[in-house]
Design a protein around this motif. Sequence first.
Motif, PDB file in Angstrom:
ATOM      1  N   VAL A  99       0.832  -1.198   0.000  1.00  0.00           N
ATOM      2  CA  VAL A  99       0.000   0.000   0.000  1.00  0.00           C
ATOM      3  C   VAL A  99       0.870   1.253   0.000  1.00  0.00           C
ATOM      4  O   VAL A  99       0.572   2.229  -0.698  1.00  0.00           O
ATOM      5  N   GLY A 100       1.954   1.253   0.777  1.00  0.00           N
ATOM      6  CA  GLY A 100       2.838   2.412   0.797  1.00  0.00           C
ATOM      7  C   GLY A 100       3.398   2.738  -0.571  1.00  0.00           C
ATOM      8  O   GLY A 100       3.446   3.904  -0.986  1.00  0.00           O
ATOM      9  N   ARG A 101       3.827   1.729  -1.294  1.00  0.00           N
ATOM     10  CA  ARG A 101       4.335   1.943  -2.662  1.00  0.00           C
ATOM     11  C   ARG A 101       3.235   2.473  -3.568  1.00  0.00           C
ATOM     12  O   ARG A 101       3.474   3.335  -4.423  1.00  0.00           O
ATOM     13  N   GLU A 102       2.016   1.968  -3.370  1.00  0.00           N
ATOM     14  CA  GLU A 102       0.897   2.434  -4.187  1.00  0.00           C
ATOM     15  C   GLU A 102       0.541   3.884  -3.854  1.00  0.00           C
ATOM     16  O   GLU A 102       0.159   4.651  -4.733  1.00  0.00           O
ATOM     17  N   ILE A 103       0.686   4.270  -2.593  1.00  0.00           N
ATOM     18  CA  ILE A 103       0.441   5.663  -2.217  1.00  0.00           C
ATOM     19  C   ILE A 103       1.434   6.586  -2.935  1.00  0.00           C
ATOM     20  O   ILE A 103       1.053   7.626  -3.491  1.00  0.00           O
ATOM     21  N   LEU A 104       2.708   6.229  -2.907  1.00  0.00           N
ATOM     22  CA  LEU A 104       3.718   7.042  -3.593  1.00  0.00           C
ATOM     23  C   LEU A 104       3.412   7.144  -5.089  1.00  0.00           C
ATOM     24  O   LEU A 104       3.502   8.227  -5.683  1.00  0.00           O
ATOM     25  N   LYS A 105       3.033   6.036  -5.678  1.00  0.00           N
ATOM     26  CA  LYS A 105       2.687   6.019  -7.102  1.00  0.00           C
ATOM     27  C   LYS A 105       1.479   6.909  -7.380  1.00  0.00           C
ATOM     28  O   LYS A 105       1.459   7.687  -8.338  1.00  0.00           O
TER      29      LYS A 105
END
Length: 343
Positions: free
Chosen positions: A14-20
């Motif tokens: 989820v963290g990576r998706e937030i940055l994206k």
Amino acid sequence: MAYKVAVVGATGAVGREILKTLSERRFPVREAVALASGRSAGAEVSFGEDAVLKVRDLDRYDFSGTDLALFSPGAAVSAVHAPRAAAAGCLVIDNTSQFRMEPGVPLVVPEVNPQAIAKRPKKGIIANPNCSTIQMVVALKPLHEIAKVKRVVVATYQSVSGAGKEAMDELWSQTRGVFVNDPATPEQFTKPIAFNVIPHIDRFMDDGATKEEWKMAVETRKILDPDIQVIATCVRVPVMIGHAEAVHVEFEKPITERQAREALRTAAGVTLLDTRDDGGYATPLEIAGEDAVYVSRLRKDPTVPNGLAFWCVADNLRKGAALNAVQIAEELHRKGLIGPQAS
């Protein structure tokens, strides 16, 4: 105005998706900070197509001067660090279950209840709902405005990404193991997930419901209407990304299929895909990476007065988590509630 934004749990799915998502939607970021546990410090994560962020140790990070933090590290970590961030003047959007039902903490789906953040919350924390709740209330909202939802019976079909990267790895390894005759012992789930479905998400409660099922009920009431009755059966299925739900709704007054279709067709965040042909419906495989909540199989439920049934599907990492958090941030930005001038 652009902001200094921290993403907590930046190495997780989820963290990576937030940055994206922050990058894709061009949220006004002056400086981005990736935070995770000390064991991940020094790792690198992408922010947009060109930028790479070096992960910093959450325990050592001073939130002073950080305008906004989007948390997705697990409830126990949020319990410690989200209040610490808020005390430093940083506005927190928390994606865990830690604060959702806490008085004074808004629980927000921007298409459904943006009025919940008309002002900056005193506690400095805004909660992101459970992924399965989000997609259901987005679909229910336009129908509720027509006929008022009385009762919801829902069965979920939730992908393994909802349980994190390790759960996704377990599905992959168990699926491979079936074909090479190398059975693996379940670690992330109570039973094998490959070629199986497991009617158990989160811990069991005294009444026989699981915590996930309880969340869907209480969160729906907090977000949409305190009078709505909800019973859920939450099931983990061998799908990597994308949650699906079979939803049966009883309304307080009559509502026709035609009224429902028109409302869903024009509703924010909803895509109606329902042609009553072979393949004329949405499935998790094809909606991975999409932002909308897809509604299909809309039909009358003749077993209750004023009943409708439908199928809805959404990418749980995007609308069920990262996208909803970023949309909350966008709403806060529009209302001028981020930054020291809004405190």
